[in-house]
Each structure stands twice: as structure tokens, then as C-alpha cells.
Write a protein that holds these residues in place. Structure first.
Motif, PDB file in Angstrom:
ATOM      1  N   LEU A   1      15.799 -32.319 -12.476  1.00 31.87           N
ATOM      2  CA  LEU A   1      15.440 -33.119 -11.311  1.00 31.87           C
ATOM      3  C   LEU A   1      14.429 -34.160 -11.735  1.00 31.87           C
ATOM      4  O   LEU A   1      13.654 -33.928 -12.677  1.00 31.87           O
ATOM      5  CB  LEU A   1      14.817 -32.264 -10.202  1.00 31.87           C
TER       6      LEU A   1
ATOM      7  N   VAL B   1      10.871 -28.097  -4.293  1.00 35.38           N
ATOM      8  CA  VAL B   1      11.843 -27.864  -5.366  1.00 35.38           C
ATOM      9  C   VAL B   1      12.186 -26.389  -5.350  1.00 35.38           C
ATOM     10  O   VAL B   1      11.298 -25.534  -5.425  1.00 35.38           O
ATOM     11  CB  VAL B   1      11.269 -28.259  -6.740  1.00 35.38           C
TER      12      VAL B   1
ATOM     13  N   GLY C   1      12.785 -33.748  -4.366  1.00 37.18           N
ATOM     14  CA  GLY C   1      12.918 -32.309  -4.418  1.00 37.18           C
ATOM     15  C   GLY C   1      14.180 -31.838  -3.723  1.00 37.18           C
ATOM     16  O   GLY C   1      14.595 -32.403  -2.720  1.00 37.18           O
TER      17      GLY C   1
ATOM     18  N   LEU D   1      11.434 -36.153  -9.823  1.00 39.66           N
ATOM     19  CA  LEU D   1      10.639 -36.392  -8.633  1.00 39.66           C
ATOM     20  C   LEU D   1      10.010 -37.780  -8.715  1.00 39.66           C
ATOM     21  O   LEU D   1       9.655 -38.251  -9.797  1.00 39.66           O
ATOM     22  CB  LEU D   1       9.539 -35.341  -8.491  1.00 39.66           C
TER      23      LEU D   1
END
Length: 123
Positions: free
Chosen positions: A18, A119, A9, A20
């Protein structure tokens, strides 16, 4: 016992991506169904995605289909959440969870939780 540790994050601009990660300990990790949830400020924790222990079946929150992808690498004891085209509304703490039984969309169906990873999506 399964210990889950999320990472990945960070602060990202809207439209960015992104991935994770959720690293799990425990020799029987491959037999657990996995899920991702998130909690935005001032809101309840909500379902994001889930995957059966085999990885053959995945399920997503309706509003996230097409942007988020859950996957797992059992050899690495890791579950991933790929997030694309991020929006400010995706800002939240993201949690992974493991279920001994069938993974559901309900938080109560999970036996182990990670500590979460933040995030933040800027507009």
C-alpha cells in the motif's frame, strides 16, 4: 497552520503493498519535518518513520526497515509512506505529523497531526 489529511488506507492481504498519502495545506509545508506513526487496536501509538524537511535524512522503526519507505513531493505538498510485504501486525490507524523543528521519534516533537487512515492486513 498546517492541515494534514491522510488517505490510501484499505484492507489488503498479507504480502501485499500500500502507499499512504498525506496531503498538507500551508505555504511553508516544505520547511516542516514529517513523520508517520501508527496505532494498533489496544496499543499505544508508535513511531513508524520520519524525514527531515529537505528529505535528505530518513529514519525508520527498526522492525520496519526494508519494508517501509517515507518520501515527500514538496511540489504537491504531499508525504508518502510506501509499505511492502505487509503483515497482519501492520494493521493499525496510520497518522502523519508535521514538525516545525527537528523531526524525532517522539510524538511530542510534532506540532500538527492528521486524522489517520485505517490499514487492515488480513492473513
Amino acid at each position: 497552520q498546517v492541515l494534514l489529511v491522510e488517505s490510501g488506507g484499505e484492507l489488503v492481504q498479507a504480502g501485499g503493498s500500500l502507499r499512504l498519502s498525506c496531503a498538507a495545506s500551508g505555504r511553508t509545508f516544505s520547511m516542516y519535518a514529517m513523520g508517520w506513526f501508527r496505532q494498533a487496536p489496544g496499543k499505544e501509538r508508535e513511531f513508524v518513520a520520519r524525514m527531515t524537511w529537505s528529505g535528505r535524512i530518513t529514519d525508520y522503526a527498526d522492525s520496519l526497515k526494508g519494508r517501509f519507505t517515507i518520501s515527500r513531493d514538496s511540489a504537491k505538498n504531499t508525504v508518502y509512506l510506501q509499505m511492502n510485504n505487509l503483515k497482519p501486525d501492520d494493521t493499525a490507524v496510520y497518522y502523519c505529523a508535521a514538525a516545525r523543528g527537528i523531526a524525532t521519534r517522539l510524538q511530542g516533537g510534532y506540532d500538527y497531526w492528521g486524522q489517520g487512515t485505517q490499514v487492515t492486513v488480513s492473513s
